[in-house]
Design a protein around this motif. Structure first.
Motif, short mmCIF file in Angstrom:
data_model
loop_
_atom_site.label_atom_id
_atom_site.label_comp_id
_atom_site.label_asym_id
_atom_site.label_seq_id
_atom_site.Cartn_x
_atom_site.Cartn_y
_atom_site.Cartn_z
N LEU A 169 -20.75 -20.93 31.90
CA LEU A 169 -21.31 -21.33 33.09
C LEU A 169 -20.37 -22.33 33.96
O LEU A 169 -20.46 -21.81 35.03
CB LEU A 169 -22.78 -21.91 32.98
CG LEU A 169 -23.78 -21.16 32.00
CD1 LEU A 169 -25.06 -22.08 31.52
CD2 LEU A 169 -24.22 -20.03 32.56
N ALA A 170 -19.45 -22.96 33.46
CA ALA A 170 -18.74 -23.81 34.02
C ALA A 170 -17.70 -23.06 34.97
O ALA A 170 -16.94 -23.56 35.87
CB ALA A 170 -18.17 -24.99 33.20
N GLY A 171 -17.36 -21.90 34.55
CA GLY A 171 -16.42 -21.09 35.28
C GLY A 171 -16.97 -20.14 35.96
O GLY A 171 -16.25 -19.28 36.79
N LYS A 172 -18.28 -20.31 36.47
CA LYS A 172 -18.95 -19.20 37.48
C LYS A 172 -18.93 -20.24 38.81
O LYS A 172 -19.15 -21.44 38.98
CB LYS A 172 -20.41 -18.99 37.05
CG LYS A 172 -20.51 -18.22 35.88
CD LYS A 172 -19.92 -16.84 35.94
CE LYS A 172 -19.96 -16.04 34.79
NZ LYS A 172 -19.49 -14.97 34.89
N LYS A 183 -27.11 -12.35 38.04
CA LYS A 183 -27.65 -13.04 37.15
C LYS A 183 -27.79 -12.04 35.78
O LYS A 183 -27.72 -12.47 34.54
CB LYS A 183 -29.06 -13.46 37.44
CG LYS A 183 -29.36 -14.45 38.54
CD LYS A 183 -30.47 -14.99 38.96
CE LYS A 183 -30.79 -16.01 39.86
NZ LYS A 183 -29.95 -15.74 41.05
N VAL A 184 -27.97 -10.82 35.95
CA VAL A 184 -28.24 -9.97 34.88
C VAL A 184 -26.75 -9.79 34.29
O VAL A 184 -26.75 -9.74 32.99
CB VAL A 184 -28.54 -8.16 35.58
CG1 VAL A 184 -28.35 -7.23 34.52
CG2 VAL A 184 -29.84 -8.31 36.25
N LEU A 185 -25.83 -9.84 35.01
CA LEU A 185 -24.25 -9.92 34.49
C LEU A 185 -24.11 -11.14 33.27
O LEU A 185 -23.59 -10.85 32.23
CB LEU A 185 -23.09 -9.95 35.53
CG LEU A 185 -21.79 -9.95 34.84
CD1 LEU A 185 -21.42 -8.87 33.95
CD2 LEU A 185 -20.75 -9.98 36.09
N LEU A 186 -24.65 -12.09 34.01
CA LEU A 186 -24.56 -13.46 33.21
C LEU A 186 -25.38 -13.48 31.88
O LEU A 186 -24.89 -13.85 30.78
CB LEU A 186 -25.14 -14.71 34.04
CG LEU A 186 -25.07 -15.85 33.52
CD1 LEU A 186 -23.61 -16.41 32.94
CD2 LEU A 186 -25.62 -17.08 34.27
N ILE A 204 -30.74 -9.46 21.36
CA ILE A 204 -30.99 -8.06 22.07
C ILE A 204 -31.13 -8.44 23.58
O ILE A 204 -30.57 -7.75 24.33
CB ILE A 204 -32.39 -7.44 21.67
CG1 ILE A 204 -32.39 -7.14 20.30
CG2 ILE A 204 -32.92 -6.32 22.36
CD1 ILE A 204 -33.68 -6.69 19.52
N ARG A 205 -31.85 -9.43 23.92
CA ARG A 205 -31.94 -9.73 25.36
C ARG A 205 -31.69 -11.33 25.56
O ARG A 205 -32.14 -12.24 24.40
CB ARG A 205 -33.36 -9.31 25.96
CG ARG A 205 -33.06 -7.75 26.30
CD ARG A 205 -34.77 -7.31 26.73
NE ARG A 205 -34.59 -5.94 27.16
CZ ARG A 205 -34.99 -4.83 26.25
NH1 ARG A 205 -35.27 -5.33 24.92
NH2 ARG A 205 -34.67 -3.76 26.71
N VAL A 206 -31.56 -11.56 26.75
CA VAL A 206 -31.60 -13.14 26.98
C VAL A 206 -32.58 -13.26 28.27
O VAL A 206 -32.41 -12.55 29.35
CB VAL A 206 -30.25 -13.63 27.48
CG1 VAL A 206 -30.18 -15.16 28.12
CG2 VAL A 206 -29.10 -13.49 26.31
N TYR A 207 -33.41 -14.13 28.09
CA TYR A 207 -34.42 -14.37 29.34
C TYR A 207 -34.12 -15.98 29.76
O TYR A 207 -33.76 -16.80 29.16
CB TYR A 207 -36.09 -14.57 28.54
CG TYR A 207 -36.37 -13.21 28.08
CD1 TYR A 207 -36.62 -12.11 28.73
CD2 TYR A 207 -36.29 -12.92 26.78
CE1 TYR A 207 -36.99 -10.69 28.27
CE2 TYR A 207 -36.38 -11.79 26.13
CZ TYR A 207 -37.04 -10.85 26.77
OH TYR A 207 -37.19 -9.42 26.39
N PHE A 208 -34.14 -16.05 31.19
CA PHE A 208 -34.08 -17.08 31.80
C PHE A 208 -35.38 -17.80 31.94
O PHE A 208 -36.28 -17.31 32.70
CB PHE A 208 -33.31 -17.29 33.26
CG PHE A 208 -31.92 -16.73 33.21
CD1 PHE A 208 -31.00 -17.33 32.05
CD2 PHE A 208 -31.32 -15.96 34.03
CE1 PHE A 208 -29.84 -16.93 31.85
CE2 PHE A 208 -29.79 -15.65 33.87
CZ PHE A 208 -29.10 -16.09 32.86
N THR A 209 -35.77 -18.94 31.33
CA THR A 209 -36.80 -19.64 31.66
C THR A 209 -36.78 -20.52 32.70
O THR A 209 -37.85 -21.14 33.23
CB THR A 209 -37.49 -20.19 30.53
OG1 THR A 209 -36.38 -21.36 29.97
CG2 THR A 209 -37.49 -19.22 29.28
N ASN A 210 -35.63 -21.07 33.29
CA ASN A 210 -35.26 -22.06 34.12
C ASN A 210 -34.02 -21.38 34.71
O ASN A 210 -33.04 -21.58 34.20
CB ASN A 210 -35.49 -23.46 33.62
CG ASN A 210 -35.36 -24.45 34.97
OD1 ASN A 210 -35.95 -24.03 36.04
ND2 ASN A 210 -34.87 -25.59 34.64
#
Length: 214
Positions: A169-172, A183-186, A204-210
């Protein structure tokens, strides 16, 4: 006396002889010519119809009712590069499978099984984004969907997982994550990093809750 005798002889000639019979002969000849012309036209029409029936209605010498014509129609209906099904009789169309009974569709299988579908939370992370001003912060809360219970592995590798996600994340920059595509690529990048740590394709998947940028 001689003149009177000649007059009597001319009156004694039978009807239809001499000059009076000439128009009748001409009329009869005209009728014969007309009859012959009509007969010739009729025979010509009948011959033309017979010629069309025997030759012109066929295509390359194959009548529509012949087996060869049926086979030709079947070959024309078969797409180029495909042969007729094995065991199919010549001249008979192959049976068309009913709805729902066709050949099974070949679909791409998922790379990672989803038998369990367990969702586990990760610790929230807050990092500085790579921006010229250096004043943008990203706060992320995440949950991951895994195909088996890896809660023990997540606890054992907690420090390594946090370090990997923080470095990613720090490299974004703000531009990298401000769009839906970013966000999908992340999400894909985080899942790949976690699978490298776990040593198997567990995530399988990553979900952003915040997901807050300040």
């Amino acid at each position: 006396m001689a003149a009177k005798d000649g007059s009597k002889e001319s009156q004694a000639l039978p009807p239809g002889s001499g000059a009076a019979d000439t128009p009748r002969k001409k009329s009869r000849a005209k009728r014969i010519v007309i009859f012959l012309a009509i007969l010739l036209i009729t025979l010509s029409a009948a011959g033309g119809a017979a010629y069309w029936w025997l030759f012109l209605r066929t295509t390359d010498g194959v009548t529509p009712e012949s087996p060869a014509a049926t086979a030709s129609a079947q070959d024309a209906a078969t797409p180029a590069g495909q042969s007729a099904p094995a065991g199919a009789a010549p001249g008979k169309a192959s049976p068309v499978p009913a709805a729902g009974q066709g050949s099974p569709r070949i679909e791409a299988q998922p790379e990672m099984p989803r038998s369990a579908g367990i969702v586990l939370p990760l610790q929230p992370i807050r990092v500085n984004l790579t921006d010229p001003s250096g004043r943008r912060y990203l706060t992320v809360g995440m949950e991951i969907e895994v195909n088996s219970d890896v809660s023990k592995e997540l606890k054992a590798q907690g420090a390594r997982i946090n370090d990997t996600i923080i470095m990613l994340l720090a490299g974004k920059t703000f531009g990298d994550i401000s769009t839906p595509e970013g966000k999908v690529l992340l999400k894909h990048e985080i899942a790949a990093r976690l699978n490298q740590i776990l040593g198997a394709q567990r995530v399988i998947r990553v979900y952003f809750t915040n997901f807050v940028v300040e």
